[in-house]
Design an enzyme around this catalytic site. Structure first.
Site, PDB file in Angstrom:
ATOM      1  N   CYS A 179      -0.331   1.681 -11.502  1.00 24.04           N
ATOM      2  CA  CYS A 179       0.973   1.995 -10.906  1.00 24.04           C
ATOM      3  C   CYS A 179       1.741   3.124 -11.581  1.00 24.04           C
ATOM      4  CB  CYS A 179       1.842   0.753 -10.833  1.00 24.04           C
ATOM      5  SG  CYS A 179       1.887  -0.187 -12.320  1.00 24.04           S
ATOM      6  N   LYS A 183      11.579  -0.015  -6.805  1.00 24.33           N
ATOM      7  CA  LYS A 183      10.194  -0.169  -7.291  1.00 24.33           C
ATOM      8  C   LYS A 183       9.662   1.147  -7.863  1.00 24.33           C
ATOM      9  CE  LYS A 183       5.982  -1.477  -7.959  1.00 24.33           C
ATOM     10  NZ  LYS A 183       5.579  -2.403  -9.027  1.00 24.33           N
TER      11      LYS A 183
HETATM   12  N1  SAJ Z   1       1.759   3.428 -22.366  1.00 27.28           N
HETATM   13  C1  SAJ Z   1       2.036   4.351 -23.372  1.00 27.28           C
HETATM   14  N2  SAJ Z   1       3.187   4.192 -24.089  1.00 27.28           N
HETATM   15  C2  SAJ Z   1       4.047   3.161 -23.849  1.00 27.28           C
HETATM   16  C3  SAJ Z   1       3.742   2.239 -22.819  1.00 27.28           C
HETATM   17  C4  SAJ Z   1       2.587   2.387 -22.086  1.00 27.28           C
HETATM   18  O1  SAJ Z   1       1.279   5.290 -23.627  1.00 27.28           O
HETATM   19  O2  SAJ Z   1       5.056   3.047 -24.547  1.00 27.28           O
HETATM   20  C5  SAJ Z   1       0.553   3.628 -21.553  1.00 27.28           C
HETATM   21  C6  SAJ Z   1      -0.403   2.458 -21.607  1.00 27.28           C
HETATM   22  O3  SAJ Z   1      -1.316   2.589 -22.663  1.00 27.28           O
HETATM   23  C7  SAJ Z   1      -1.094   2.573 -20.250  1.00 27.28           C
HETATM   24  C8  SAJ Z   1       0.000   3.108 -19.330  1.00 27.28           C
HETATM   25  O4  SAJ Z   1       0.953   3.729 -20.187  1.00 27.28           O
HETATM   26  O5  SAJ Z   1      -2.152   3.487 -20.295  1.00 27.28           O
HETATM   27  C9  SAJ Z   1       0.679   2.040 -18.489  1.00 27.28           C
HETATM   28  O6  SAJ Z   1       1.023   1.028 -19.384  1.00 27.28           O
HETATM   29  P1  SAJ Z   1       2.054  -0.173 -18.954  1.00 27.28           P
HETATM   30  O7  SAJ Z   1       2.348  -0.960 -20.192  1.00 27.28           O
HETATM   31  O8  SAJ Z   1       3.164   0.369 -18.185  1.00 27.28           O
HETATM   32  O9  SAJ Z   1       1.125  -1.124 -18.100  1.00 27.28           O
HETATM   33  P2  SAJ Z   1       0.949  -1.355 -16.559  1.00 27.28           P
HETATM   34  O10 SAJ Z   1       0.333  -0.196 -15.895  1.00 27.28           O
HETATM   35  O11 SAJ Z   1       0.265  -2.664 -16.462  1.00 27.28           O
HETATM   36  O12 SAJ Z   1       2.441  -1.480 -15.997  1.00 27.28           O
HETATM   37  C10 SAJ Z   1       2.932  -2.693 -15.570  1.00 27.28           C
HETATM   38  C11 SAJ Z   1       4.080  -2.364 -14.654  1.00 27.28           C
HETATM   39  N3  SAJ Z   1       4.485  -3.586 -14.022  1.00 27.28           N
HETATM   40  C12 SAJ Z   1       4.553  -3.601 -12.682  1.00 27.28           C
HETATM   41  O13 SAJ Z   1       4.323  -2.635 -11.972  1.00 27.28           O
HETATM   42  C13 SAJ Z   1       4.975  -4.895 -12.121  1.00 27.28           C
HETATM   43  C14 SAJ Z   1       5.236  -1.799 -15.420  1.00 27.28           C
HETATM   44  O14 SAJ Z   1       6.361  -1.691 -14.533  1.00 27.28           O
HETATM   45  C15 SAJ Z   1       5.609  -2.687 -16.574  1.00 27.28           C
HETATM   46  O15 SAJ Z   1       6.664  -2.081 -17.303  1.00 27.28           O
HETATM   47  C16 SAJ Z   1       4.400  -2.821 -17.481  1.00 27.28           C
HETATM   48  O16 SAJ Z   1       3.350  -3.458 -16.711  1.00 27.28           O
HETATM   49  C17 SAJ Z   1       4.717  -3.707 -18.685  1.00 27.28           C
HETATM   50  O17 SAJ Z   1       5.858  -3.589 -19.166  1.00 27.28           O
HETATM   51  O18 SAJ Z   1       3.811  -4.408 -19.132  1.00 27.28           O
END
Ligand code: SAJ
Length: 439
Positions: free
Chosen positions: A276, A222
């Protein structure tokens, strides 16, 4: 343990208690109730309990299917919420889904809620019960915190009197129910038989892979999967900063890099928010022992945490090109949520950005169509501004007409944290434009 408990799982006579009814606990309680189990949810906040027992979903934001499912299982009497831990005495299965925040200053996990829940559960723990931790925890927490607290509070021994597993949550705000059903899960057990029994339980609500393993591996999977993402994002951000330095367009570079096999350069941005990704790398590092010192992971966190400040620098440079000092500027920030098309603002990079801009004397107004209090008419809040800063790529912003926007502004300055508009389009509309990785 196996035959009795697994039989009770298969015929749905096992009673389940879920401790913690937030983003993780509430949907999973509803899903087990829907699967035919009798479920009791326990949380501290009695106000929210009354809401839940009236079948009203306390979770903000759009969660497809959850409000309806909660109302249904409450109506059917399959789920009830309470503050009373003695309900654990009638349960054969206890899930723990309480928050495990990381202290922003010390970077250490805050296990207060977890320890309190374990203490209360332990005092009511009955022999034969299967306890499963869904909260995200640092590696070695099951062995060094969960097991000793439960054994001490209950006087029972793990693997002899009760059974202990961890199945880390994989929730995603906006898709809570869908993720439970369709996301594969790692199922750690303090014994192989326990892991197998937990797999039988989750089989009742999860259609995707269920991978039995030991507790330490489950803790590592995780925290590593989210740390992987944080490091990948930091790499993209550092490449963006390098592209700014040499005058290249990181978005063109990224697109061509990702055409080469086994490359998946992530998206540069204005920072990393959410519940997370900013937290799990610190949990992972905390799990190491002795004199192990992580180098890449803290550096990646530092790069991502520095991006809001970098946006401030871009704003200062762009305003200076327009002949305006930042302390005299009126700035509009588009996007308060931590990412596109969500109302979730936890750890949003817009928060430090706004704080820094105001510390420098700028007058800042904020818009976000998904966040209550910021969801007014964007046109009104944009009128007379000297600079527009895009911090979340909400669909609504992609439809903004730059010609009209320019007519509204006092100065045509656009700083784009998410490459929503791009340099070419902005220049054609007469803007001074600075984008992350493209200045
Ligand atoms: N972000 C970037 N660049 C990227 C991807 C994300 O700057 O290429 C930023 C986003 O804008 C945000 C942060 O990072 O501010 C987190 O974004 P995220 O897409 O990872 O979204 P989360 O926080 O909802 O992450 C969740 C996580 N899922 C779980 O914990 C079950 C993550 O493991 C997943 O990979 C992600 O969703 C997903 O893929 O949607």
């Amino acid at each position: 343990m196996e035959s009795e408990l697994v039989k009770a799982i298969h015929n749905r006579t096992a009673r389940i208690v879920v401790i913690g009814l937030g983003y993780v606990g509430l949907p999973v309680a509803c899903m087990f109730a829907k699967a035919g189990f009798q479920v009791v949810g326990i949380r501290r906040n009695s106000e929210k309990i009354a809401q839940i027992n009236r079948g009203i979903c306390p979770i903000e934001g759009k969660e497809p299917g959850l409000p309806e499912l909660l109302a249904e299982v409450i109506r059917e009497g399959r789920l009830k919420a309470t503050t009373d831990y003695t309900e654990c005495r009638q349960a054969q299965i206890a899930l723990v889904a309480v928050e495990t925040p990381v202290d922003k200053a010390t970077r250490k996990p805050g296990y207060e809620a977890l320890q309190a829940a374990l203490q209360e559960l332990g005092q009511n723990l009955q022999p034969g019960t299967l306890v499963i931790i869904e909260s995200t925890i640092a590696p070695r927490t099951m062995e060094t915190v969960v097991k000793p607290v439960l054994e001490q509070a209950s006087g029972l021994k793990v693997n002899e009197d009760f059974y202990l597993a961890n199945c880390p949550e994989r929730v995603m705000p906006g898709k809570l129910l869908a993720n439970i059903e369709h996301c594969s899960r790692v199922v750690g057990g303090m014994s192989p038989e326990t892991a197998q029994a937990a797999v039988e339980l989750y089989r009742c609500i999860v259609k995707a892979d269920l991978d039995p393993t030991d507790c330490l591996t489950a803790e590592l999977v995780k925290t590593v999967e989210n740390t992987y993402r944080d490091v990948q994002i930091a790499f993209a951000n550092e490449v963006a900063l390098l592209c700014e330095n040499v005058g290249a367009d990181v978005w063109a570079v990224r697109q061509l890099v990702n055409k080469s096999p086994q490359r998946d350069m992530h998206l540069p941005g204005p920072g990393v928010g959410g519940h997370c990704i900013p937290k799990d790398p610190w949990l992972l590092v905390h799990g190491a022992q002795g004199n192990f010192e992580a180098k890449l992971i803290p550096t990646a966190r530092a790069i991502n945490d520095s991006m809001p400040l970098h946006i401030v620098e871009l704003v200062e440079e762009a305003l200076r090109q327009a002949g305006k000092e930042i302390q005299e500027a009126r700035i509009a920030v588009l996007g308060y949520a931590y990412k596109e098309n969500t109302d979730d603002t936890r750890n949003s990079p817009a928060i430090p950005l706004i704080r820094h801009l105001e510390e420098l004397g700028a007058e800042v107004t904020v818009h976000d169509p998904y966040v209550r209090g910021y969801d007014g008419d964007p046109k009104k809040m944009l009128t007379g501004r000297d600079c527009v800063v895009v911090m979340a790529a909400h669909d609504q912003y992609r439809e903004l007409d730059l010609e009209n926007l320019k007519a509204q502004l006092r100065l045509p300055v656009l700083v784009d944290g998410r490459n929503v508009f791009g340099m070419k389009q902005a220049h054609e509309a007469g803007f001074i434009y600075k984008g992350v990785g493209n200045v």
